[in-house]
Design a protein around this motif. Structure first.
Motif, PDB file in Angstrom:
ATOM      1  N   GLU A  75       0.831  -1.206   0.000  1.00  0.00           N
ATOM      2  CA  GLU A  75       0.000   0.000   0.000  1.00  0.00           C
ATOM      3  C   GLU A  75       0.867   1.259   0.000  1.00  0.00           C
ATOM      4  O   GLU A  75       1.917   1.294   0.639  1.00  0.00           O
ATOM      5  N   VAL A  76       0.390   2.284  -0.694  1.00  0.00           N
ATOM      6  CA  VAL A  76       1.012   3.599  -0.548  1.00  0.00           C
ATOM      7  C   VAL A  76       0.455   4.195   0.736  1.00  0.00           C
ATOM      8  O   VAL A  76      -0.767   4.309   0.900  1.00  0.00           O
ATOM      9  N   LEU A  77       1.335   4.551   1.646  1.00  0.00           N
ATOM     10  CA  LEU A  77       0.908   4.972   2.985  1.00  0.00           C
ATOM     11  C   LEU A  77       0.761   6.478   3.114  1.00  0.00           C
ATOM     12  O   LEU A  77      -0.158   6.967   3.763  1.00  0.00           O
ATOM     13  N   MET A  78       1.663   7.225   2.498  1.00  0.00           N
ATOM     14  CA  MET A  78       1.666   8.679   2.676  1.00  0.00           C
ATOM     15  C   MET A  78       2.652   9.307   1.717  1.00  0.00           C
ATOM     16  O   MET A  78       3.450   8.623   1.077  1.00  0.00           O
ATOM     17  N   VAL A 137       1.839  -0.066  13.552  1.00  0.00           N
ATOM     18  CA  VAL A 137       0.420   0.266  13.852  1.00  0.00           C
ATOM     19  C   VAL A 137      -0.293   0.897  12.650  1.00  0.00           C
ATOM     20  O   VAL A 137      -1.180   0.291  12.052  1.00  0.00           O
ATOM     21  N   GLY A 138       0.051   2.133  12.305  1.00  0.00           N
ATOM     22  CA  GLY A 138      -0.637   2.798  11.195  1.00  0.00           C
ATOM     23  C   GLY A 138       0.078   4.081  10.843  1.00  0.00           C
ATOM     24  O   GLY A 138       0.705   4.703  11.706  1.00  0.00           O
ATOM     25  N   ALA A 139      -0.048   4.481   9.577  1.00  0.00           N
ATOM     26  CA  ALA A 139       0.715   5.635   9.099  1.00  0.00           C
ATOM     27  C   ALA A 139       0.002   6.959   9.343  1.00  0.00           C
ATOM     28  O   ALA A 139       0.640   7.994   9.504  1.00  0.00           O
ATOM     29  N   CYS A 156      -2.760   6.984   4.730  1.00  0.00           N
ATOM     30  CA  CYS A 156      -3.363   8.326   4.590  1.00  0.00           C
ATOM     31  C   CYS A 156      -4.343   8.375   3.418  1.00  0.00           C
ATOM     32  O   CYS A 156      -5.213   9.242   3.377  1.00  0.00           O
ATOM     33  N   PHE A 157      -4.225   7.441   2.472  1.00  0.00           N
ATOM     34  CA  PHE A 157      -5.106   7.441   1.296  1.00  0.00           C
ATOM     35  C   PHE A 157      -6.323   6.555   1.554  1.00  0.00           C
ATOM     36  O   PHE A 157      -6.522   5.541   0.883  1.00  0.00           O
ATOM     37  N   TYR A 158      -7.103   6.919   2.541  1.00  0.00           N
ATOM     38  CA  TYR A 158      -8.245   6.083   2.938  1.00  0.00           C
ATOM     39  C   TYR A 158      -9.539   6.527   2.270  1.00  0.00           C
ATOM     40  O   TYR A 158     -10.580   5.921   2.498  1.00  0.00           O
ATOM     41  N   ARG A 159      -9.499   7.563   1.440  1.00  0.00           N
ATOM     42  CA  ARG A 159     -10.705   8.038   0.758  1.00  0.00           C
ATOM     43  C   ARG A 159     -10.597   7.827  -0.747  1.00  0.00           C
ATOM     44  O   ARG A 159      -9.669   8.310  -1.392  1.00  0.00           O
ATOM     45  N   LEU A 160     -11.556   7.085  -1.269  1.00  0.00           N
ATOM     46  CA  LEU A 160     -11.643   6.786  -2.698  1.00  0.00           C
ATOM     47  C   LEU A 160     -12.627   7.755  -3.341  1.00  0.00           C
ATOM     48  O   LEU A 160     -13.704   8.027  -2.781  1.00  0.00           O
ATOM     49  N   PHE A 161     -12.250   8.275  -4.511  1.00  0.00           N
ATOM     50  CA  PHE A 161     -13.186   9.114  -5.266  1.00  0.00           C
ATOM     51  C   PHE A 161     -13.878   8.236  -6.296  1.00  0.00           C
ATOM     52  O   PHE A 161     -13.280   7.812  -7.284  1.00  0.00           O
ATOM     53  N   ASP A 162     -15.158   7.934  -6.030  1.00  0.00           N
ATOM     54  CA  ASP A 162     -15.920   7.049  -6.908  1.00  0.00           C
ATOM     55  C   ASP A 162     -17.348   7.580  -6.930  1.00  0.00           C
ATOM     56  O   ASP A 162     -18.177   7.193  -6.108  1.00  0.00           O
ATOM     57  N   ASN A 163     -17.560   8.513  -7.818  1.00  0.00           N
ATOM     58  CA  ASN A 163     -18.845   9.235  -7.854  1.00  0.00           C
ATOM     59  C   ASN A 163     -19.149   9.826  -6.477  1.00  0.00           C
ATOM     60  O   ASN A 163     -20.217   9.626  -5.907  1.00  0.00           O
ATOM     61  N   VAL A 174     -12.718   4.143   2.447  1.00  0.00           N
ATOM     62  CA  VAL A 174     -12.513   2.720   2.156  1.00  0.00           C
ATOM     63  C   VAL A 174     -11.350   2.130   2.954  1.00  0.00           C
ATOM     64  O   VAL A 174     -11.151   0.917   2.964  1.00  0.00           O
ATOM     65  N   GLY A 175     -10.561   2.993   3.605  1.00  0.00           N
ATOM     66  CA  GLY A 175      -9.394   2.508   4.342  1.00  0.00           C
ATOM     67  C   GLY A 175      -9.790   1.847   5.642  1.00  0.00           C
ATOM     68  O   GLY A 175     -10.933   1.964   6.095  1.00  0.00           O
ATOM     69  N   ARG A 176      -8.839   1.156   6.232  1.00  0.00           N
ATOM     70  CA  ARG A 176      -9.141   0.484   7.497  1.00  0.00           C
ATOM     71  C   ARG A 176      -8.551   1.274   8.671  1.00  0.00           C
ATOM     72  O   ARG A 176      -7.412   1.715   8.633  1.00  0.00           O
TER      73      ARG A 176
END
Lengths: 133, 133
Positions: free
Chosen positions: B32-35, B96-98, B106-113, B118-120
Motif C-alpha cells: 500500500e502507498v501509505l503517505m 500500527v498505522g501511518a 493516509c489514502f483512505y478516501r476513494l473518489f468514486d462518484n 474505504v481505508g481500514r
C-alpha cells in the motif's frame, strides 16, 4: 460523472501556491509505485472525464496526456485522496512502461551502499522517441 | 554506511527551491502507498543512518521523526530514487498505522462518484494523541 461530483473533489484538494497537487501513481496489477507527477485542476478534471492520466508539466508549463508521444498511456482505475487533501494517489493500468528512460517504473534505482539499478527495462528509449528527439 | 555513500545520494537529488524533496512511502508487506511526506538533506541523512523514517514538516518547519509522538514509527527497508532525482520512494515496515487520523494509510478516501471512506481504521486518534492534544 457530473460536474458537481468532480467539484466535490477539486474543492477539497489543497492546491499549492502554483495551483498544483502531487500525484503518486501506482500500478493496479503489480502495486509498484510508478512515478510522481503533478496535476492542476484541469489535468485532474481531464483525468476523471477521460479515465486517462493527464498531468501538468512544470518544465513545459502545460497539460500533458501521459503517453501522448510514446503511446504508453495510463488507464485510471482508482483515485484516492490523502488525509490532508494535498496528495492524490492514482491507481492505473500502465501501458508498456511508465518511465521515459525505458524502465517500467521511474523508481528503478535502489540506494543500497551506493546507487544500483534494479528496475526492469521494458523498451528502448531511443526507439520510442526517435521520431521527435 | 559511510558519509561518502550518503553524499552520493544527496548530491544526485534535485532539492527544490526550499531544499526539500517529496518522498512517497510504501508498505513493505502490503505494498500500500501509505503517505507522501517531504525530506530535507538532514532528514534523509538521519533516515539512512538510523533506518527510521525522518521527514521535514513544512507546517512546523522542523525535522520530524515519524512516530515520535504516537510511537507509530517506520523502519526503512529500501530507499529508491526516481529517474529525475526529484522524488524518493521509501519502503517501510509500518508500526500500527501511518495516518494521524487512525487509518492505516493516509489514502483512505476513494473518489468514486463522490468521496468514500474505504481505508481500514487501526487506532483511535483521540486515544493515541490525548496526552498532548
Amino acid at each position: 460523472m457530473s460536474e458537481d461530483k468532480i467539484n466535490e473533489l477539486t474543492e477539497i484538494i489543497k492546491w499549492d501556491e502554483k495551483g498544483l497537487v502531487p500525484c503518486v501513481v501506482q500500478d493496479s496489477k503489480t502495486n509498484e509505485v510508478l512515478m510522481l507527477a503533478y496535476m492542476n485542476k484541469e489535468a485532474l478534471t481531464k483525468t476523471i472525464v477521460t479515465k486517462k492520466a493527464h498531468y501538468y508539466s512544470r518544465s513545459r508549463q502545460k497539460i500533458w496526456l501521459k503517453g501522448e508521444e510514446s503511446g504508453h498511456n495510463q488507464i485510471v482505475k482508482n483515485i484516492y485522496i490523502d488525509c490532508d487533501g494535498d496528495t492524490i494517489l492514482l491507481v492505473v493500468d500502465q501501458n508498456v512502461g511508465a518511465c521515459h528512460t525505458g524502465y517500467y517504473s521511474c523508481f528503478y534505482r535502489l540506494f543500497d551502499n551506493g546507487l544500483k539499478i534494479v528496475g526492469r527495462k521494458v523498451f528502448e528509449e531511443s526507439e520510442v522517441y526517435k521520431k521527435t528527439k
